[in-house]
Design an enzyme around this catalytic site. Structure first.
Site, PDB file in Angstrom:
ATOM      1  N   LYS A  61      10.097 -14.762  14.304  1.00  0.00           N
ATOM      2  CA  LYS A  61       8.522 -14.546  14.195  1.00  0.00           C
ATOM      3  C   LYS A  61       8.069 -15.896  13.312  1.00  0.00           C
ATOM      4  O   LYS A  61       8.881 -15.956  12.351  1.00  0.00           O
ATOM      5  CB  LYS A  61       8.186 -13.361  13.284  1.00  0.00           C
ATOM      6  CG  LYS A  61       6.731 -13.178  13.148  1.00  0.00           C
ATOM      7  CD  LYS A  61       5.623 -13.121  13.862  1.00  0.00           C
ATOM      8  CE  LYS A  61       4.374 -13.292  13.569  1.00  0.00           C
ATOM      9  NZ  LYS A  61       3.236 -13.360  14.558  1.00  0.00           N
ATOM     10  N   CYS A 111      -1.588 -21.669  15.136  1.00  0.00           N
ATOM     11  CA  CYS A 111      -2.017 -20.061  14.982  1.00  0.00           C
ATOM     12  C   CYS A 111      -3.637 -20.204  14.761  1.00  0.00           C
ATOM     13  O   CYS A 111      -4.116 -20.389  14.123  1.00  0.00           O
ATOM     14  CB  CYS A 111      -1.308 -19.419  13.818  1.00  0.00           C
ATOM     15  SG  CYS A 111      -1.913 -17.557  13.702  1.00  0.00           S
TER      16      CYS A 111
HETATM   17  C1  SIN Z   1      -0.335 -14.291  15.041  1.00  0.00           C
HETATM   18  O1  SIN Z   1       0.331 -13.764  14.348  1.00  0.00           O
HETATM   19  O2  SIN Z   1      -1.488 -14.095  14.886  1.00  0.00           O
HETATM   20  C2  SIN Z   1       0.089 -14.861  16.226  1.00  0.00           C
HETATM   21  C3  SIN Z   1       0.839 -16.284  15.907  1.00  0.00           C
HETATM   22  C4  SIN Z   1       0.298 -17.303  16.579  1.00  0.00           C
HETATM   23  O3  SIN Z   1      -0.637 -17.272  17.241  1.00  0.00           O
HETATM   24  O4  SIN Z   1       0.776 -18.252  16.273  1.00  0.00           O
END
Ligand code: SIN
Length: 309
Positions: free
Chosen positions: A45, A130
């Site tokens: 992640k 993001c």
């Molecule tokens: C998120 O955690 O908001 C998604 C991650 C991303 O879109 O890079």
């Protein structure tokens, strides 16, 4: 005999599938499930220096043709993922991807400096796209800023690194971004992140809580945009920058199309969220069937070979 083997940078993977960062890759249990699945590799992640709770829920909703999310980078913090990656290294696995999404350039420099100075030998995906952090623009839409980030990163970072990009929609923007990326020793790009700041309406209401319902769209809705980004960058980037396709992958046919457009590896997000890790074996079986029908025995037999009229 059909081989789905693929190569990025100096790494060879047994097949061309992996998860998209963000999907089922936050905790140790999720990372172990990915490692033990049929995917060719996996990615952590996107992390920030400190752990984050992320945005308020509901923040991820399955839609008829995909998903909308505004997760807000919930993660266990850089130290957790570095520790995880170093344990993998110690047990002989240097083929995983480590996703980094600092909230500032300074944070990214700090995390990448620690990775540079560590024993980690895998690949880093620097997330410049993001769309879900209120007040933080997507770096990939600011060309000068992207150039500055890469200039600073490559002034000290020597290990294999790529960037995760937002979707582009304008030919001039593709060219401008490709000109920037081609200046650096990038090993890969991942395209695309979700289409940011979309709005889904149901029963006279938004469906997610953060940002008044605005969120990133993934899944089937985005496949044509994802393929266009893979294709354009395949044409515009120097050949030592591999492309990881991401967007709208539900079947072997979708993976086949990403590879035809130029992808070396393909990530699965929305469908992995829906089906869990069993999605990899299903899609690999379908991809092999398509290759068998067409007498292709390796990915290279059709990678980038999309026919134009
Ligand atoms: C998120 O955690 O908001 C998604 C991650 C991303 O879109 O890079």
């Amino acid at each position: 005999m059909i081989s789905l083997e693929t190569t990025i940078s100096n790494k060879t993977f047994s097949n061309c599938l992996m998860n998209a960062s963000g999907v089922k890759c936050m905790t140790l249990e999720e990372l172990s499930n990915l490692k033990n699945s049929e995917s060719g590799t996996w990615i952590t992640k996107s992390c920030t220096i400190s752990p984050r709770e992320g945005n308020p829920s509901p923040r991820y909703v399955d839609l008829q043709l995909g998903s909308i999310n505004s997760m807000g980078l919930p993660n266990l913090g850089f130290e957790f993922y570095l520790d995880y990656a170093l344990k993998e290294h110690k047990s002989g696995n240097d083929n995983l991807f480590f996703s980094v999404a600092g909230l500032t350039l300074e944070d990214n420099i700090e995390m990448l400096t620690q990775i540079e100075n560590s024993d980690f030998q895998g690949l880093v995906e620097l997330n410049l796209s993001c769309p879900n952090i209120p007040g933080k623009p997507q770096t990939g839409y600011d060309f000068d800023r992207t150039d500055e980030v890469l200039k600073q990163v490559f002034s000290f970072y020597t290990k294999p690194l790529g960037v995760k990009l937002p979707p582009y929609f304008d030919i001039v923007h593709f060219e401008m971004m490709a000109n920037i990326l081609n200046k650096y020793q990038l090993r890969f790009i991942t395209c695309i992140n979700s289409i940011g700041n979309a709005l889904y309406v149901e029963d006279e209401s938004v469906v997610i809580k953060p940002k008044g319902g605005f969120g990133g769209i993934g899944g089937a809705y985005v496949k044509p945009t994802a393929l266009a980004n893979v294709r354009m960058f395949h044409k515009l980037l120097k050949k030592d920058i591999s492309i990881i396709g991401c967007g709208g992958v539900e079947s072997g046919k979708d993976v086949f199309e990403h590879i035809l457009c130029g992808a070396s590896m393909v990530q699965i997000g929305t469908q992995l969220m829906k089906d869990g890790t069993k999605v990899f074996s299903k899609i690999l079986t379908e991809l092999k069937e398509i290759m068998k029908d067409k007498n292709y025995t390796t990915i290279l037999d059709f990678k980038g070979k999309l026919k134009e009229l």
